[in-house]
Write a protein that holds these residues in place. Sequence first.
Motif, PDB file in Angstrom:
ATOM      1  N   ARG A   1       0.825  -1.209   0.000  1.00 24.19           N
ATOM      2  CA  ARG A   1       0.000   0.000   0.000  1.00 24.19           C
ATOM      3  C   ARG A   1       0.862   1.263   0.000  1.00 24.19           C
ATOM      4  O   ARG A   1       0.425   2.327  -0.415  1.00 24.19           O
ATOM      5  CB  ARG A   1      -0.954  -0.022   1.184  1.00 24.19           C
ATOM      6  CG  ARG A   1      -2.080  -1.023   1.000  1.00 24.19           C
ATOM      7  CD  ARG A   1      -2.904  -1.204   2.292  1.00 24.19           C
ATOM      8  NE  ARG A   1      -3.982  -2.151   2.109  1.00 24.19           N
ATOM      9  CZ  ARG A   1      -3.858  -3.474   2.166  1.00 24.19           C
ATOM     10  NH1 ARG A   1      -2.688  -4.015   2.419  1.00 24.19           N
ATOM     11  NH2 ARG A   1      -4.891  -4.265   1.980  1.00 24.19           N
TER      12      ARG A   1
ATOM     13  N   THR B   1       2.315   3.191  -3.692  1.00 27.13           N
ATOM     14  CA  THR B   1       1.690   4.284  -4.451  1.00 27.13           C
ATOM     15  C   THR B   1       2.411   5.608  -4.210  1.00 27.13           C
ATOM     16  O   THR B   1       2.336   6.509  -5.039  1.00 27.13           O
ATOM     17  CB  THR B   1       0.197   4.438  -4.099  1.00 27.13           C
ATOM     18  OG1 THR B   1       0.068   4.654  -2.700  1.00 27.13           O
ATOM     19  CG2 THR B   1      -0.604   3.209  -4.523  1.00 27.13           C
TER      20      THR B   1
ATOM     21  N   GLU C   1       3.353   4.027 -10.858  1.00 22.51           N
ATOM     22  CA  GLU C   1       2.038   4.457 -10.375  1.00 22.51           C
ATOM     23  C   GLU C   1       1.498   5.661 -11.142  1.00 22.51           C
ATOM     24  O   GLU C   1       0.322   5.763 -11.402  1.00 22.51           O
ATOM     25  CB  GLU C   1       2.081   4.773  -8.879  1.00 22.51           C
ATOM     26  CG  GLU C   1       2.271   3.565  -7.992  1.00 22.51           C
ATOM     27  CD  GLU C   1       1.061   2.662  -7.931  1.00 22.51           C
ATOM     28  OE1 GLU C   1      -0.092   3.127  -8.092  1.00 22.51           O
ATOM     29  OE2 GLU C   1       1.261   1.455  -7.712  1.00 22.51           O
TER      30      GLU C   1
ATOM     31  N   ARG D   1      -6.117  -1.478  -8.738  1.00 17.51           N
ATOM     32  CA  ARG D   1      -5.219  -2.156  -7.806  1.00 17.51           C
ATOM     33  C   ARG D   1      -6.032  -3.014  -6.848  1.00 17.51           C
ATOM     34  O   ARG D   1      -7.080  -2.579  -6.377  1.00 17.51           O
ATOM     35  CB  ARG D   1      -4.444  -1.140  -6.972  1.00 17.51           C
ATOM     36  CG  ARG D   1      -3.583  -0.209  -7.730  1.00 17.51           C
ATOM     37  CD  ARG D   1      -3.121   0.946  -6.824  1.00 17.51           C
ATOM     38  NE  ARG D   1      -2.452   1.960  -7.589  1.00 17.51           N
ATOM     39  CZ  ARG D   1      -3.058   2.940  -8.245  1.00 17.51           C
ATOM     40  NH1 ARG D   1      -4.366   3.050  -8.216  1.00 17.51           N
ATOM     41  NH2 ARG D   1      -2.359   3.819  -8.925  1.00 17.51           N
TER      42      ARG D   1
ATOM     43  N   TRP E   1      -2.339  -5.517 -10.253  1.00 18.80           N
ATOM     44  CA  TRP E   1      -2.707  -4.299 -10.950  1.00 18.80           C
ATOM     45  C   TRP E   1      -3.165  -4.640 -12.359  1.00 18.80           C
ATOM     46  O   TRP E   1      -2.787  -5.652 -12.927  1.00 18.80           O
ATOM     47  CB  TRP E   1      -1.557  -3.299 -10.976  1.00 18.80           C
ATOM     48  CG  TRP E   1      -0.458  -3.682 -11.911  1.00 18.80           C
ATOM     49  CD1 TRP E   1      -0.306  -3.283 -13.216  1.00 18.80           C
ATOM     50  CD2 TRP E   1       0.644  -4.567 -11.641  1.00 18.80           C
ATOM     51  NE1 TRP E   1       0.814  -3.855 -13.764  1.00 18.80           N
ATOM     52  CE2 TRP E   1       1.409  -4.659 -12.823  1.00 18.80           C
ATOM     53  CE3 TRP E   1       1.040  -5.293 -10.523  1.00 18.80           C
ATOM     54  CZ2 TRP E   1       2.558  -5.437 -12.903  1.00 18.80           C
ATOM     55  CZ3 TRP E   1       2.172  -6.069 -10.620  1.00 18.80           C
ATOM     56  CH2 TRP E   1       2.918  -6.130 -11.787  1.00 18.80           C
TER      57      TRP E   1
END
Length: 178
Positions: free
Chosen positions: A50, A53, A59, A67, A82
């Motif tokens: 997490r 990102t 990203e 995601r 993803w």
Amino acid sequence: MLKTVGVILLAAIAIILGIAATKPDTFTVTRNIEIAAPPETIHPLVADFRNWTSWSPWEELDPTMRRTYSGAPAGVGSVYAWDGNDQVGAGRMEIVSMSAPRDVGIRLAFIRPIESVNQTRFMFEPRDGTTRVTWHMSGPMPFISKIMSVFVSMDSMIGPDFEKGLARIKALAERGTH
């Protein structure tokens, strides 16, 4: 004239295929950076998907990328999948090994644009008040990849992204220590 062009074209293709055949069966890309923060500060940026990102160079390539996170919240068994545009493709990462705060091992499976499974490892080595962070990826080089590598190496394709990601990790970790 047309026959000459055809012969030259066939010769060029044969040369490219010959060069590709001499390429190694595997590739390796490695980059590292010195960060003025302890491994304990940096490690969670990698061990929890997490957090990616905030630093991953991929990203920003697709703001609408889908995601999903599953498995453990962080560490071994944590999964990140993803599905995005042509620039990011689709795939899945799973943390398969970890020795906090020394390293994180990841199985990286690309679904598209080209199916492949690679191994990624982040290593955190303390050094006199800093940490040397190494991002390493290796995997197989199927023949199609060998042909592509005649024109551009995996290192030159992926290396700059690793450098960008490591610079962002550095900025986050060092900002977090001040």
